[in-house]
Design a protein around this motif. Structure first.
Motif, PDB file in Angstrom:
ATOM      1  N   SER A  14      -6.717   8.139  -7.966  1.00  0.00           N
ATOM      2  CA  SER A  14      -7.344   6.827  -7.848  1.00  0.00           C
ATOM      3  C   SER A  14      -7.449   6.469  -6.372  1.00  0.00           C
ATOM      4  CB  SER A  14      -6.538   5.775  -8.593  1.00  0.00           C
ATOM      5  OG  SER A  14      -5.351   5.504  -7.909  1.00  0.00           O
ATOM      6  N   ASP A  42      -5.890   2.195 -14.440  1.00  0.00           N
ATOM      7  CA  ASP A  42      -6.569   2.628 -13.218  1.00  0.00           C
ATOM      8  C   ASP A  42      -5.994   1.842 -12.057  1.00  0.00           C
ATOM      9  OD1 ASP A  42      -9.518   0.657 -14.004  1.00  0.00           O
ATOM     10  OD2 ASP A  42      -7.444   0.103 -13.598  1.00  0.00           O
ATOM     11  N   SER A  43      -6.530   2.099 -10.865  1.00  0.00           N
ATOM     12  CA  SER A  43      -6.019   1.419  -9.666  1.00  0.00           C
ATOM     13  C   SER A  43      -6.067  -0.068  -9.814  1.00  0.00           C
ATOM     14  CB  SER A  43      -6.833   1.856  -8.447  1.00  0.00           C
ATOM     15  OG  SER A  43      -6.808   0.937  -7.410  1.00  0.00           O
ATOM     16  N   GLU A  79       1.419   4.036  -3.053  1.00  0.00           N
ATOM     17  CA  GLU A  79       1.183   5.470  -2.908  1.00  0.00           C
ATOM     18  C   GLU A  79       2.431   6.262  -3.310  1.00  0.00           C
ATOM     19  OE1 GLU A  79       0.955   7.373   0.938  1.00  0.00           O
ATOM     20  OE2 GLU A  79      -0.819   8.480   0.306  1.00  0.00           O
ATOM     21  N   HIS A  86       0.811  -1.212   0.000  1.00  0.00           N
ATOM     22  CA  HIS A  86       0.000   0.000   0.000  1.00  0.00           C
ATOM     23  C   HIS A  86       0.847   1.266   0.000  1.00  0.00           C
ATOM     24  CE1 HIS A  86      -3.800  -2.185   1.552  1.00  0.00           C
ATOM     25  NE2 HIS A  86      -3.906  -1.927   0.278  1.00  0.00           N
ATOM     26  N   THR A  96      -9.390   0.040   0.555  1.00  0.00           N
ATOM     27  CA  THR A  96      -8.856  -0.886   1.560  1.00  0.00           C
ATOM     28  C   THR A  96      -7.412  -0.560   1.891  1.00  0.00           C
ATOM     29  OG1 THR A  96      -8.086  -2.455  -0.089  1.00  0.00           O
ATOM     30  CG2 THR A  96     -10.347  -2.716   0.712  1.00  0.00           C
ATOM     31  N   ASN A  97      -7.139   0.693   1.791  1.00  0.00           N
ATOM     32  CA  ASN A  97      -5.809   1.229   1.848  1.00  0.00           C
ATOM     33  C   ASN A  97      -5.319   1.423   3.271  1.00  0.00           C
ATOM     34  OD1 ASN A  97      -3.601   2.637   1.186  1.00  0.00           O
ATOM     35  ND2 ASN A  97      -4.641   3.811  -0.393  1.00  0.00           N
ATOM     36  N   ASN A 104      -8.279   3.781  -3.263  1.00  0.00           N
ATOM     37  CA  ASN A 104      -8.291   2.384  -2.860  1.00  0.00           C
ATOM     38  C   ASN A 104      -8.923   2.295  -1.469  1.00  0.00           C
ATOM     39  OD1 ASN A 104      -7.824  -0.081  -1.847  1.00  0.00           O
ATOM     40  ND2 ASN A 104      -5.710  -0.224  -2.511  1.00  0.00           N
ATOM     41  N   GLN A 151      -6.863  10.215   1.229  1.00  0.00           N
ATOM     42  CA  GLN A 151      -6.212   9.795  -0.004  1.00  0.00           C
ATOM     43  C   GLN A 151      -6.302  10.908  -1.040  1.00  0.00           C
ATOM     44  OE1 GLN A 151      -7.002   5.715  -1.403  1.00  0.00           O
ATOM     45  NE2 GLN A 151      -8.000   5.283   0.550  1.00  0.00           N
TER      46      GLN A 151
END
Lengths: 139, 139, 139, 139
Positions: free
Chosen positions: D4, D138-139, C102, C98, D8-9, D6, D16
């Motif tokens: 983008s 994309d993510s 980032e 993660h 569940t980050n 996430n 974010q």
DNA sequence: GTGGTCTAGACCACC
DNA sequence: GTGGTCTAGACCACG
């Protein structure tokens, strides 16, 4: 000897002991004047903490089912039989009703519930027969 | 709505909620995508502490039966139905077996047990019919 | 003892406890049969609410990593080691990924990211050595 | 476009967004005077609730990175670049340190941690290359 | 002493 | 409004 504990029963251990003593009295396995096993003995046999047995015996004593005989132990009272015979069905009926109510509220049809019960009852009979065929049996 | 708590049935409150949600899913009363009542709403309805509901919902979430939608609520997952249908019978069967085992170990004959169950089942049917006959009544 | 909580690392306290127990099992610091600190003891040590520890221990219990021994405490199960060894890397890898994602999406070059990591890793090593050099110090 | 999300980050969604805006400014993707996407537009693109974007933009505005231009939208301030360039490394370093500390406290050797990081970094590079080869990603 | 459950009420992030 | 987390403190059953 005649008691067996199932820790995943939903019932507290001390309660299982209480009920089993009552059932034993109701069925005549334990008669007025008989001594129940000593706390230590029963605790060892059931592999539970002695205090748990103490607790169960205390409850039974305060209900008048057992009485202390100084220096000897606890024995079943005269009144116990009548008391326990009445209570046996009530205790069982209570639990039966609870589970049936839950089964019913889960929207199972009465017939489906009856079927479930029959299945388990049959399995129980089969197990019981098997054990009787051999020798002693425990839980 | 569809849940009701019985503080004397031996099961923890959060567990009763868990089981009733599972039963509702198994019976189709709650379908995938449906939202369960909000924590606060259900807590108020059942007159229990919100945290008790939180606990039940959390357990259901970690079993994959509910999923959280940020800021909107919890809904029933797609997988839930299969999971719950299988579990419904297992959960009920488990409790049924426990009580039958106890009844049996109390030295009741199988026929006597069957009779007890039938009596309670009949009473249950009668009650259910009664309720249906009227309007809504709850436990 | 072996746990330490960091309120600013983004993880919930109960989750930090859960992870640290798993890591302790994975690294052999906690072996099957060992008891974890009691709820009250650990709560006092970490200066958190006992319920937060209860929550962590409950999660670990339902994952099969701890098991309750009635009235005595919670101990590490036999299965725990295999389970935790596998999970340790997965849990760490997840967090690592993660943060790297980032960093990458912030348009840092891989070499720059590597450099950052090395810097922190070196600083970490130095700190660790320092602690070892002295005596016990905690975070 | 350049953001983008996430879920569940471990990071909150609004956070974010905040960080990605800062990173975009730091890397020059977003220059002073540039407008950020409108709340609605970004919310739709990221499939998040508009209020979440509002929250992120509010935080950025109060940090002096964005400024409102009446009737037009929000644009990047002159000061933003310096501010964000400094903050980028600090923000990333902070997260990196947290995860490394956890890895270290799990009793992984520094070399093992380094290996884990390298693996994920390599995987990241491979993925990035793949995407670059195609078109948007994309993510 | 232990863990398990429940109540009560707070704050946070997100919709 | 929603769920998630945490604190605080109570009671129970069991050892």
């Amino acid at each position: 000897m005649f008691f067996s504990i199932n820790p995943t029963n939903g019932l507290a251990i001390f309660d299982q002991i209480v009920r089993q003593v009552k059932f034993a009295v109701a069925s005549g396995t334990l008669a007025p004047g008989d001594m129940v096993p000593s706390v230590r003995e029963l605790a060892k046999e059931l592999a539970v903490n002695p205090n748990t047995v103490v607790r169960a015996y205390r409850d039974l004593t305060s209900e008048g089912i057992l009485e202390a005989v100084r220096g000897t132990g606890l024995n079943v009272t005269e009144d116990a039989v009548a008391h326990c015979e009445k209570e046996r069905l009530a205790l069982l009926r209570e639990r039966i009703r609870h589970v049936l109510v839950e089964a019913h509220s889960s929207r199972l049809e009465t017939s489906e519930i009856r079927e479930l019960v029959e299945e388990e009852l049959t399995r129980l009979e089969r197990t019981a027969k098997g054990k009787r065929g051999k020798k002693g049996a425990d839980s």
